[in-house]
Design a protein around this motif. Structure first.
Motif, PDB file in Angstrom:
ATOM      1  N   LEU A 121      -3.470 -13.618  -5.598  1.00  0.00           N
ATOM      2  CA  LEU A 121      -4.138 -13.019  -6.751  1.00  0.00           C
ATOM      3  C   LEU A 121      -3.722 -11.568  -6.911  1.00  0.00           C
ATOM      4  O   LEU A 121      -3.510 -11.085  -8.031  1.00  0.00           O
ATOM      5  CB  LEU A 121      -5.660 -13.110  -6.583  1.00  0.00           C
ATOM      6  N   ALA A 122      -3.587 -10.850  -5.785  1.00  0.00           N
ATOM      7  CA  ALA A 122      -3.184  -9.440  -5.807  1.00  0.00           C
ATOM      8  C   ALA A 122      -2.828  -9.024  -4.389  1.00  0.00           C
ATOM      9  O   ALA A 122      -3.213  -9.680  -3.422  1.00  0.00           O
ATOM     10  CB  ALA A 122      -4.310  -8.561  -6.355  1.00  0.00           C
ATOM     11  N   TYR A 123      -2.072  -7.928  -4.273  1.00  0.00           N
ATOM     12  CA  TYR A 123      -1.836  -7.348  -2.954  1.00  0.00           C
ATOM     13  C   TYR A 123      -1.977  -5.844  -3.054  1.00  0.00           C
ATOM     14  O   TYR A 123      -1.846  -5.257  -4.132  1.00  0.00           O
ATOM     15  CB  TYR A 123      -0.464  -7.745  -2.391  1.00  0.00           C
ATOM     16  N   ALA A 124      -2.285  -5.214  -1.923  1.00  0.00           N
ATOM     17  CA  ALA A 124      -2.483  -3.765  -1.894  1.00  0.00           C
ATOM     18  C   ALA A 124      -1.943  -3.220  -0.584  1.00  0.00           C
ATOM     19  O   ALA A 124      -1.936  -3.914   0.436  1.00  0.00           O
ATOM     20  CB  ALA A 124      -3.965  -3.426  -2.034  1.00  0.00           C
ATOM     21  N   GLU A 125      -1.491  -1.976  -0.619  1.00  0.00           N
ATOM     22  CA  GLU A 125      -0.964  -1.336   0.579  1.00  0.00           C
ATOM     23  C   GLU A 125      -2.032  -0.489   1.266  1.00  0.00           C
ATOM     24  O   GLU A 125      -2.856   0.147   0.606  1.00  0.00           O
ATOM     25  CB  GLU A 125       0.233  -0.448   0.226  1.00  0.00           C
ATOM     26  N   LYS A 126      -2.017  -0.530   2.579  1.00  0.00           N
ATOM     27  CA  LYS A 126      -2.861   0.348   3.386  1.00  0.00           C
ATOM     28  C   LYS A 126      -2.044   1.579   3.783  1.00  0.00           C
ATOM     29  O   LYS A 126      -0.803   1.512   3.805  1.00  0.00           O
ATOM     30  CB  LYS A 126      -3.343  -0.389   4.640  1.00  0.00           C
ATOM     31  N   PRO A 127      -2.684   2.688   4.109  1.00  0.00           N
ATOM     32  CA  PRO A 127      -4.143   2.867   4.131  1.00  0.00           C
ATOM     33  C   PRO A 127      -4.703   2.978   2.712  1.00  0.00           C
ATOM     34  O   PRO A 127      -4.057   3.543   1.825  1.00  0.00           O
ATOM     35  CB  PRO A 127      -4.328   4.177   4.893  1.00  0.00           C
ATOM     36  N   ILE A 128      -5.883   2.426   2.535  1.00  0.00           N
ATOM     37  CA  ILE A 128      -6.572   2.493   1.253  1.00  0.00           C
ATOM     38  C   ILE A 128      -8.026   2.834   1.538  1.00  0.00           C
ATOM     39  O   ILE A 128      -8.658   2.220   2.405  1.00  0.00           O
ATOM     40  CB  ILE A 128      -6.428   1.166   0.477  1.00  0.00           C
ATOM     41  N   ALA A 129      -8.545   3.835   0.856  1.00  0.00           N
ATOM     42  CA  ALA A 129      -9.923   4.268   1.087  1.00  0.00           C
ATOM     43  C   ALA A 129     -10.902   3.142   0.781  1.00  0.00           C
ATOM     44  O   ALA A 129     -10.675   2.333  -0.132  1.00  0.00           O
ATOM     45  CB  ALA A 129     -10.237   5.487   0.224  1.00  0.00           C
ATOM     46  N   ASN A 130     -11.986   3.083   1.540  1.00  0.00           N
ATOM     47  CA  ASN A 130     -12.949   1.993   1.374  1.00  0.00           C
ATOM     48  C   ASN A 130     -13.511   1.930  -0.040  1.00  0.00           C
ATOM     49  O   ASN A 130     -13.641   0.838  -0.623  1.00  0.00           O
ATOM     50  CB  ASN A 130     -14.085   2.152   2.382  1.00  0.00           C
ATOM     51  N   ASP A 131     -13.850   3.087  -0.621  1.00  0.00           N
ATOM     52  CA  ASP A 131     -14.419   3.064  -1.968  1.00  0.00           C
ATOM     53  C   ASP A 131     -13.382   2.618  -2.995  1.00  0.00           C
ATOM     54  O   ASP A 131     -13.713   1.924  -3.967  1.00  0.00           O
ATOM     55  CB  ASP A 131     -15.000   4.426  -2.332  1.00  0.00           C
ATOM     56  N   VAL A 132     -12.108   2.982  -2.774  1.00  0.00           N
ATOM     57  CA  VAL A 132     -11.047   2.551  -3.687  1.00  0.00           C
ATOM     58  C   VAL A 132     -10.830   1.044  -3.578  1.00  0.00           C
ATOM     59  O   VAL A 132     -10.692   0.340  -4.592  1.00  0.00           O
ATOM     60  CB  VAL A 132      -9.736   3.310  -3.400  1.00  0.00           C
ATOM     61  N   LEU A 133     -10.798   0.522  -2.348  1.00  0.00           N
ATOM     62  CA  LEU A 133     -10.622  -0.916  -2.151  1.00  0.00           C
ATOM     63  C   LEU A 133     -11.735  -1.699  -2.826  1.00  0.00           C
ATOM     64  O   LEU A 133     -11.488  -2.685  -3.538  1.00  0.00           O
ATOM     65  CB  LEU A 133     -10.583  -1.244  -0.654  1.00  0.00           C
ATOM     66  N   VAL A 134     -12.964  -1.255  -2.643  1.00  0.00           N
ATOM     67  CA  VAL A 134     -14.108  -1.957  -3.243  1.00  0.00           C
ATOM     68  C   VAL A 134     -14.027  -1.898  -4.766  1.00  0.00           C
ATOM     69  O   VAL A 134     -14.301  -2.887  -5.458  1.00  0.00           O
ATOM     70  CB  VAL A 134     -15.424  -1.360  -2.722  1.00  0.00           C
ATOM     71  N   ASP A 135     -13.626  -0.756  -5.306  1.00  0.00           N
ATOM     72  CA  ASP A 135     -13.493  -0.635  -6.751  1.00  0.00           C
ATOM     73  C   ASP A 135     -12.429  -1.596  -7.279  1.00  0.00           C
ATOM     74  O   ASP A 135     -12.618  -2.240  -8.324  1.00  0.00           O
ATOM     75  CB  ASP A 135     -13.126   0.803  -7.113  1.00  0.00           C
TER      76      ASP A 135
END
Length: 442
Positions: A121-135
């Motif tokens: 569905l989607a992918y994201a790179e770490k590090p990613i802030a917790n609030d950004v990930l949740v958003d």
């Protein structure tokens, strides 16, 4: 908190390694709950796969690719490509997954290709802030929703598409034949998209300028020219006159697919701009747009509306006594109570803070009072366990106004808000209409 109703309507199943969960779980949950979803954490692949298989397929499924390495690091000669392949084979293929990966993993195009070709569905790179990930996860929830009705006004002859299939995808098309009265129809319908054929544009080239210059025109409304044949000179004139886009109409099926894609983007933008993140309800902007459109519809169809403003009683005391986090829980439980009892055509908004607005479609004032008072009683019956063994009940007060006595969204709000003030002054935990149809009860 007592009761069997799930507080959070959306859920995330998260496969991650144990130290990531330990370091981030509390903060991730805190952010997630504000966006009205909950996270279930897993650090065993078999448990995660079982949970996904048993899920109703309306959750988000998040996989941290580093978890594969940490779970399987004791296997000799294990390569990440093989471990990923094993994971992809074990995950149910009728679900879609969100993958978290390191920057190094993200630089490998073949890995990205493998993911997106395998129910990603989607992918994201770490590090990613917790609030950004949740958003970002919240945005994915929004995109997966079936969405509200998108209305299209079309000037010109239908192109021969499958209208039943478009209606099934929540696309409502209204046809119009007179370019000189199109601006009046658009004012009444408040469509999201306006389609104009090249033949109608050549017939009356001022039609788009008339639509665009109205001070009440929706600035995000898309006005599209449908071309039966390529004509660069006509296309340039059309864009200069105010058209937002051009589409070919020689292939009706292709045109329908393009229109559905545009409708999906409109829904996403509408939700992100017009929805309250904590409850998923309309916010102030979303309510104002939809309420005015509903009033226009009520005028066309000669239907009554009932407009209610709700405010949780003594909410500052709730926050001061049990904390803002508990206050957020009370707001979410009220939003769930109200949403579960809305009918087709109604509107529900978290207008701000602890204040909510309801608009009952095709509903006279007396009926609206009964409906809102039933909501007051339902919310008052909810048991909140503020601490072990200490159960409390809370209440709200409300004011009501009616259309056509009030003619605009703003006028209706001011009238209902004035009645809310009377309800508060009169002792709270009651509903006050502009003219009380029945005797009030506690």
């Amino acid at each position: 908190m007592a009761g069997h109703t799930s507080l959070y309507r959306n859920h995330v199943l998260f496969l991650s390694h144990s130290f990531f969960i330990k370091d981030n779980q509390a903060e991730l949950q805190l952010h997630a709950h504000k966006y009205d979803f909950d996270i279930r954490f897993f650090h065993e692949l078999s448990e995660f796969v079982t949970a996904v298989e048993r899920d109703a397929a309306d959750s988000l499924y998040v996989v941290d690719l580093d978890a594969l390495h940490n779970m399987q690091s004791d296997l000799r000669d294990a390569r990440k490509t093989l471990l990923l392949g094993e994971l992809l084979q074990r995950l149910p293929t009728d679900h879609r997954y969100v993958y978290l990966q390191s920057v190094r993993q993200g630089s490998r195009f073949l890995l990205q290709q493998r993911l997106v070709d395998s129910n990603c569905l989607a992918y994201a790179e770490k590090p990613i802030a917790n609030d950004v990930l949740v958003d970002k996860l919240f945005n994915l929830f929004v995109q997966q929703k079936r969405g509200d009705l998108v209305r299209v006004a079309m000037l010109g002859a239908p192109p021969g598409w499958d209208e039943a299939a478009l209606r099934a995808q929540r696309l409502d098309i209204v046809y119009h034949t007179d370019p000189q009265t199109l601006h009046l129809r658009v004012k009444d319908l408040q469509p999201d998209i306006v389609l104009i054929t090249d033949a109608e544009y050549e017939r009356t080239e001022a039609v788009v300028r008339v639509l665009k210059r109205n001070i009440e025109a929706d600035p995000v409304r898309e006005i599209t020219l449908l071309q039966r044949r390529a004509d660069p000179a006509l296309a340039r004139r059309a864009l200069d006159s105010g058209f937002d886009a051009l589409l070919a109409m020689d292939d009706a099926e292709l045109l329908a697919r393009q229109l559905l894609n545009r409708a999906a983007k409109i829904r996403i933008n509408r939700d992100l701009i017009g929805k309250d993140r904590a409850t998923g309800l309309l916010n102030k902007i979303g309510l104002q747009q939809k309420a005015q459109a509903l009033i226009c519809r009520a005028a066309l169809e000669n239907r009554p509306l009932c407009f209610g403003v709700i405010d949780i009683d003594k909410f500052k005391t709730i926050n001061d006594t049990w904390g803002h986090y508990f206050g957020d829980i009370v707001i979410k439980r009220l939003s769930l109570t109200l949403a579960a009892r809305m009918e087709e055509g109604d509107l529900l908004s978290r207008f701000g803070g602890e204040e909510f607005v309801v608009v009952f479609w095709d509903c006279p004032l007396e009926q609206g009072w009964h409906r809102l008072d039933a909501l007051r009683q339902a919310f008052g019956a909810i048991a909140f366990e503020v601490k072990p063994g200490d159960v409390r009940h809370f209440s709200f007060s409300g004011g009501l106004a009616a259309y056509p006595d009030g003619r605009s969204e703003n006028e209706l709000f001011l009238r209902a808000d004035a009645m809310l003030y009377e309800a508060k002054q009169g002792g709270r935990n009651q509903i006050r209409p502009m003219a009380a149809p029945v005797a009030q009860t506690g």
